[in-house]
Design an enzyme around this catalytic site. Structure first.
Site, PDB file in Angstrom:
ATOM      1  N   LYS A 228       0.728  -1.148   0.123  1.00  0.00           N
ATOM      2  CA  LYS A 228       0.125   0.028  -0.040  1.00  0.00           C
ATOM      3  C   LYS A 228       0.818   1.142  -0.077  1.00  0.00           C
ATOM      4  CE  LYS A 228      -4.249  -1.767   1.832  1.00  0.00           C
ATOM      5  NZ  LYS A 228      -5.407  -1.698   2.756  1.00  0.00           N
ATOM      6  N   ARG A 262      -4.066 -10.108   5.089  1.00  0.00           N
ATOM      7  CA  ARG A 262      -4.623  -9.962   3.679  1.00  0.00           C
ATOM      8  C   ARG A 262      -3.617  -9.520   2.883  1.00  0.00           C
ATOM      9  NH1 ARG A 262      -7.133  -6.497   0.121  1.00  0.00           N
ATOM     10  NH2 ARG A 262      -8.744  -7.721  -1.117  1.00  0.00           N
TER      11      ARG A 262
END
Length: 283
Positions: A228, A262
Site C-alpha cells: 500500500k 490479507r
C-alpha cells in the site's frame, strides 16, 4: 493483563483455527486494482492465480470484483456480479474445498455469492455504511463478517481525511457496529482497521503503533498493508517495489496481535508468519 481473543470462526460448518495467524490471498477479478500484479481478468489468469494462492499456503482466498483504490471508477452491481460469477466458477472448479471470502459492500452481491457458490465469509470495506441491508443480510446468511473502518467512500476517502482523535473515533465506530451486529445475532465478527482507507500516511502509522489495543474487542483482527501507499510513498518507490516494506509491516502487525494477513504475496507472508510464530514459541 493479556486479553484473550476469539480463536475460531465458523466457515461452512467447520471451525477455522485462528490461534495461529493465517494468510488471506487476494484474487482481484478487476482491470484497475492499484497493484497491477493482483489483476486477473481472463479464465487463464484467474486459474493461475488461484493455483498460486493455494500452492503457496494461504488459508483463505479473498475474491473482489470492485476496485476500492482511491478514485476508482464506480462499478454497477450487475458488472460486479458478472465478474464474481466467472471468478468463483473457476475458483471452485480448481479448489472446491477452498475457504473463500468475497470483498463486497453490497448486500445483494454478498447474498448471491453465499447462496449460489457457498462463499464462506463476507469482507465489507464499508462496514454496512454503503448498503443499509448488509448487516441484516449477513445475519440471515449466518456467515462470518469482516468489517473495515473507512472514512468516506473509495471515490472520496483520500481527498481530505480528518480526525479529531483517530483512535477514539475508530474504536467508537467499531464498538457501535459490533453491538449492532450482536443485536442481530451475528456470531463471527472480524475487525479490519482499514489501513489506507480514508487515512493519511500519518494516520496509518498511528494506527499501526497502537494496533495491539484492538485486543480490547476480543475479536479476530485482520490487517491489509500489502504494497500500500503507506509503504511505497514513504520510501518513494512503486507498489511493485514494495515487497520488502510489506514484509516488515506484516511482521510488526503479527507481533502486535494480527490474526489474519490479507496479502498479494502469499509465499512471503506465510514465511513471515512461520518466523514470527517460531520466535514467539521460543520467547
Amino acid at each position: 493483563m493479556e486479553i484473550p481473543t476469539t480463536k475460531y470462526i465458523n466457515v461452512n460448518g467447520s471451525l477455522l483455527d485462528l490461534s495461529k495467524s493465517r494468510v488471506m490471498g487476494v484474487l482481484n477479478v478487476t482491470p484497475d486494482s492499484f497493484y497491477a500484479g493482483s489483476r486477473t481478468q481472463t479464465e487463464v489468469e484467474i486459474a493461475r492465480r488461484v493455483k498460486q494462492i493455494v500452492s503457496e499456503g494461504a488459508a483463505i482466498i479473498d475474491i473482489g470484483a470492485y476496485s476500492s483504490r482511491p478514485n476508482a471508477d464506480n462499478v454497477s452491481a450487475r458488472e460486479e456480479m458478472e465478474r464474481l460469477r466467472m471468478g468463483l466458477k473457476i475458483l471452485f472448479e480448481i479448489q472446491p474445498d477452498a475457504v473463500v471470502s468475497v470483498d463486497t459492500f453490497r448486500a445483494d452481491v454478498a447474498r448471491m455469492c453465499v447462496e449460489e457458490y457457498g462463499v464462506a465469509i463476507i469482507n465489507d470495506i464499508a462496514a454496512g455504511e454503503m448498503d443499509a441491508d448488509m448487516f441484516h443480510t449477513v445475519a440471515a446468511l449466518n456467515v462470518p463478517y469482516i468489517m473495515m473502518h473507512m472514512q468516506g467512500t473509495p471515490q472520496s476517502m483520500q481527498q481530505h481525511p480528518h480526525y479529531d482523535n483517530l483512535l477514539e473515533e475508530v474504536f467508537l465506530y467499531f464498538a457501535r457496529k459490533v453491538q449492532q451486529l450482536r443485536d442481530l445475532g451475528v456470531k463471527d465478527i472480524i475487525l479490519d482497521p482499514g489501513f489506507g482507507f480514508g487515512k493519511t500516511m500519518e494516520h496509518n502509522y498511528e494506527l499501526l503503533s497502537h494496533l495491539e489495543e484492538f485486543r480490547i474487542f476480543e475479536l479476530p483482527l485482520l490487517v491489509g498493508v500489502s504494497r500500500k501507499s503507506m509503504i511505497y510513498r514513504l520510501l518513494d518507490i512503486t507498489p511493485q517495489e514494495a515487497l520488502n516494506g510489506t514484509t516488515v509491516l506484516d511482521t510488526i502487525c503479527l507481533l502486535k496481535g494480527a490474526d489474519i494477513l490479507r496479502v498479494h504475496d502469499v509465499k512471503e507472508a506465510v514465511e513471515t508468519v512461520r518466523i514470527v510464530q517460531a520466535m514467539q514459541n521460543n520467547s
